[in-house]
Enzyme design. Structure first.
Site, PDB file in Angstrom:
ATOM      1  N   SER A   1       0.894  -1.074   0.154  1.00 56.48           N
ATOM      2  CA  SER A   1       0.037  -0.143   0.063  1.00 56.48           C
ATOM      3  C   SER A   1       0.913   1.266  -0.012  1.00 56.48           C
ATOM      4  O   SER A   1       1.803   1.481   0.922  1.00 56.48           O
ATOM      5  CB  SER A   1      -0.829   0.037   1.234  1.00 56.48           C
ATOM      6  OG  SER A   1      -1.930  -1.089   1.146  1.00 56.48           O
TER       7      SER A   1
ATOM      8  N   HIS B   1      -3.020   0.151  -4.654  1.00 57.30           N
ATOM      9  CA  HIS B   1      -2.751  -0.855  -5.392  1.00 57.30           C
ATOM     10  C   HIS B   1      -3.295  -0.732  -7.047  1.00 57.30           C
ATOM     11  O   HIS B   1      -4.170  -1.194  -7.247  1.00 57.30           O
ATOM     12  CB  HIS B   1      -3.269  -2.008  -4.875  1.00 57.30           C
ATOM     13  CG  HIS B   1      -2.564  -2.380  -3.298  1.00 57.30           C
ATOM     14  ND1 HIS B   1      -1.748  -3.375  -3.111  1.00 57.30           N
ATOM     15  CD2 HIS B   1      -3.220  -1.819  -2.216  1.00 57.30           C
ATOM     16  CE1 HIS B   1      -1.567  -3.146  -1.874  1.00 57.30           C
ATOM     17  NE2 HIS B   1      -2.382  -2.449  -1.253  1.00 57.30           N
TER      18      HIS B   1
ATOM     19  N   HIS C   1      -5.845  -8.854  -0.921  1.00 57.22           N
ATOM     20  CA  HIS C   1      -5.719  -9.269   0.352  1.00 57.22           C
ATOM     21  C   HIS C   1      -6.677 -10.178   0.744  1.00 57.22           C
ATOM     22  O   HIS C   1      -7.758 -10.353  -0.060  1.00 57.22           O
ATOM     23  CB  HIS C   1      -5.761  -8.040   1.281  1.00 57.22           C
ATOM     24  CG  HIS C   1      -4.963  -6.892   1.012  1.00 57.22           C
ATOM     25  ND1 HIS C   1      -5.217  -6.117  -0.168  1.00 57.22           N
ATOM     26  CD2 HIS C   1      -3.745  -6.568   1.458  1.00 57.22           C
ATOM     27  CE1 HIS C   1      -4.150  -5.144  -0.163  1.00 57.22           C
ATOM     28  NE2 HIS C   1      -3.319  -5.199   0.868  1.00 57.22           N
TER      29      HIS C   1
ATOM     30  N   TYR D   1      -8.954 -10.272   2.992  1.00 60.14           N
ATOM     31  CA  TYR D   1     -10.205  -9.576   3.265  1.00 60.14           C
ATOM     32  C   TYR D   1     -11.061  -9.066   1.790  1.00 60.14           C
ATOM     33  O   TYR D   1     -12.062  -8.863   2.097  1.00 60.14           O
ATOM     34  CB  TYR D   1     -10.018  -8.255   3.942  1.00 60.14           C
ATOM     35  CG  TYR D   1      -9.359  -7.262   3.473  1.00 60.14           C
ATOM     36  CD1 TYR D   1      -9.682  -6.432   2.479  1.00 60.14           C
ATOM     37  CD2 TYR D   1      -7.811  -6.883   4.020  1.00 60.14           C
ATOM     38  CE1 TYR D   1      -8.972  -5.378   2.000  1.00 60.14           C
ATOM     39  CE2 TYR D   1      -7.119  -5.866   3.610  1.00 60.14           C
ATOM     40  CZ  TYR D   1      -7.722  -5.146   2.605  1.00 60.14           C
ATOM     41  OH  TYR D   1      -6.828  -4.099   2.089  1.00 60.14           O
ATOM     42  N   GLU D   2     -10.496  -9.229   0.805  1.00 57.85           N
ATOM     43  CA  GLU D   2     -11.170  -8.651  -0.362  1.00 57.85           C
ATOM     44  C   GLU D   2     -12.161 -10.033  -0.807  1.00 57.85           C
ATOM     45  O   GLU D   2     -13.090  -9.745  -1.504  1.00 57.85           O
ATOM     46  CB  GLU D   2     -10.182  -8.355  -1.584  1.00 57.85           C
ATOM     47  CG  GLU D   2      -9.357  -7.294  -1.297  1.00 57.85           C
ATOM     48  CD  GLU D   2      -8.592  -6.758  -2.416  1.00 57.85           C
ATOM     49  OE1 GLU D   2      -8.915  -6.504  -3.426  1.00 57.85           O
ATOM     50  OE2 GLU D   2      -7.261  -6.909  -1.935  1.00 57.85           O
TER      51      GLU D   2
ATOM     52  N   ALA E   1       2.841  -2.034   3.961  1.00 55.76           N
ATOM     53  CA  ALA E   1       2.690  -1.096   5.281  1.00 55.76           C
ATOM     54  C   ALA E   1       2.392  -1.947   6.226  1.00 55.76           C
ATOM     55  O   ALA E   1       1.754  -3.020   6.244  1.00 55.76           O
ATOM     56  CB  ALA E   1       1.999  -0.034   4.734  1.00 55.76           C
TER      57      ALA E   1
ATOM     58  N   MET F   1      -2.015  -6.732   6.849  1.00 54.32           N
ATOM     59  CA  MET F   1      -2.950  -7.337   6.236  1.00 54.32           C
ATOM     60  C   MET F   1      -2.533  -8.278   5.119  1.00 54.32           C
ATOM     61  O   MET F   1      -3.409  -8.423   4.304  1.00 54.32           O
ATOM     62  CB  MET F   1      -4.267  -6.818   6.057  1.00 54.32           C
ATOM     63  CG  MET F   1      -4.726  -5.857   7.326  1.00 54.32           C
ATOM     64  SD  MET F   1      -6.153  -4.445   6.892  1.00 54.32           S
ATOM     65  CE  MET F   1      -6.137  -3.716   8.440  1.00 54.32           C
ATOM     66  N   SER F   2      -1.287  -8.557   5.142  1.00 51.89           N
ATOM     67  CA  SER F   2      -1.027  -9.057   3.839  1.00 51.89           C
ATOM     68  C   SER F   2       0.453  -9.871   3.895  1.00 51.89           C
ATOM     69  O   SER F   2       0.721 -10.291   5.093  1.00 51.89           O
ATOM     70  CB  SER F   2      -0.549  -7.688   2.678  1.00 51.89           C
ATOM     71  OG  SER F   2       0.504  -7.159   3.158  1.00 51.89           O
TER      72      SER F   2
ATOM     73  N   ASN G   1       2.381   3.649  11.109  1.00 48.79           N
ATOM     74  CA  ASN G   1       1.581   4.099  12.356  1.00 48.79           C
ATOM     75  C   ASN G   1       1.993   3.367  13.525  1.00 48.79           C
ATOM     76  O   ASN G   1       2.527   2.014  13.300  1.00 48.79           O
ATOM     77  CB  ASN G   1       0.017   4.243  12.177  1.00 48.79           C
ATOM     78  CG  ASN G   1      -0.265   2.605  11.720  1.00 48.79           C
ATOM     79  OD1 ASN G   1      -0.437   2.371  10.734  1.00 48.79           O
ATOM     80  ND2 ASN G   1      -0.851   1.982  12.888  1.00 48.79           N
TER      81      ASN G   1
ATOM     82  N   HIS H   1      -6.753   4.121   6.720  1.00 44.00           N
ATOM     83  CA  HIS H   1      -5.982   3.940   5.515  1.00 44.00           C
ATOM     84  C   HIS H   1      -5.487   5.131   4.950  1.00 44.00           C
ATOM     85  O   HIS H   1      -4.367   4.757   4.285  1.00 44.00           O
ATOM     86  CB  HIS H   1      -7.074   3.372   4.624  1.00 44.00           C
ATOM     87  CG  HIS H   1      -6.410   2.589   3.327  1.00 44.00           C
ATOM     88  ND1 HIS H   1      -5.462   1.529   3.513  1.00 44.00           N
ATOM     89  CD2 HIS H   1      -6.278   2.895   1.863  1.00 44.00           C
ATOM     90  CE1 HIS H   1      -4.850   1.148   2.224  1.00 44.00           C
ATOM     91  NE2 HIS H   1      -5.695   1.933   1.458  1.00 44.00           N
TER      92      HIS H   1
END
Length: 277
Positions: free
Chosen positions: A27, A58, A80, A82-83, A110, A208-209, A232, A244
């Site tokens: 990201s 992306h 990802h 979650y998609e 990230a 998340m990846s 962060n 995001h």
């Protein structure tokens, strides 16, 4: 086999070109691909079975060319868990890079830091991972042509490649830390309680990846090295909300250091191999 058809399309697009290193940009990090020399750009839609990202930051393009003196195939964007489309496209992409000629995969992402002393803008070499996704991309019938039913994840993140990344960071005066990356499902960010749990489990950063690509890559024999851009502090460790947009802004700000590090790392692959020969 879909991966074989995608690899054939990659090699057909640039006759005589054979990538050695695959790169996946996370990201807000897609701008690194702009530094690739002699670039040929292929939208993922032109490659059989490749993922079609749906998340901002992306782009969904494969960039072929040279970076740090190495022939590379750079994925400008990823999908990802979650998609909601499973892991088939991810597996196809990683295996296509292997079949096209890559022996090494560089993963970037990230991530949120779980260490208060490692704040936004820092780079973290991934030393190990914790898979909290609740799924494994190798679930289902094993494809024996790529790897064994039960692949080892010992040293999944190649120690020698990581040592080279550390040396190049030192030479380039880039602040690089090292730590364990935890993959969390998303798309919601972690709660403060989940952040505390991950710290207890031994994680230093969370995203998340990245872990699925590493698992698939090791299964098919690719060496893997990874670098997370800290965007962060985990929820509850710092002030203010996490969202995001902040992730994209912080990743873009750190992209210049990542670009210098990746270029130096790739150049160092040739140097190190010369020493071993």
């Amino acid at each position: 086999m879909t991966a074989a058809r995608a690899a054939a399309e990659i090699l057909h697009r640039v006759p005589g070109f054979r990538p050695r290193v695959g790169i996946v940009l996370g990201s807000g990090l897609g701008g690194v691909a702009d530094r690739i020399e002699g670039a040929t750009v292929m939208p993922y839609g032109d490659l059989p079975g490749f993922p079609l990202p749906s998340v901002e930051g992306h782009m969904g393009r494969l960039v072929l060319g040279h970076l740090g003196g190495q022939p590379v195939a750079c994925m400008q964007g990823r999908v990802h868990a979650y998609e909601g489309n499973g892991f088939d496209a991810l597996k196809t992409a990683v295996r296509a890079l292997k079949l096209a000629g890559c022996d090494t995969l560089v993963l970037t992402c990230a991530a949120g830091s779980l260490r208060v002393e490692v704040g936004p803008g820092r780079l973290m070499a991934i030393s190990d991972h914790i898979n909290m996704l609740g799924a494994n991309p190798l679930t289902g019938p094993n494809e024996d042509s790529f790897g064994p039913r039960f692949p080892s994840m010992t040293d999944a993140w190649d120690p020698a490649l990581r040592a080279l990344m550390r040396r190049r960071a030192l030479e380039l005066n880039i602040d690089l830390v090292e730590g364990v990356y935890a993959a969390y499902p998303g798309p919601s960010f972690e709660t403060p309680a989940e952040v505390r749990m991950l710290k207890v489990l031994g994680a230093d950063a969370v995203g998340m990846s990245t872990v699925p690509e590493c698992i698939v890559a090791r299964h098919c024999g690719l060496r893997v090295v990874g670098c997370a851009v800290i965007t962060n502090l985990g929820v509850g460790l710092g002030d203010g909300p996490v969202d995001h947009d902040q992730t994209l802004r912080a990743a873009s700000a750190a992209a210049s250091d990542l670009e210098r590090l990746l270029t130096g790392f790739l150049d160092g692959l040739n140097i190190d191999e010369g020493r071993r020969s």
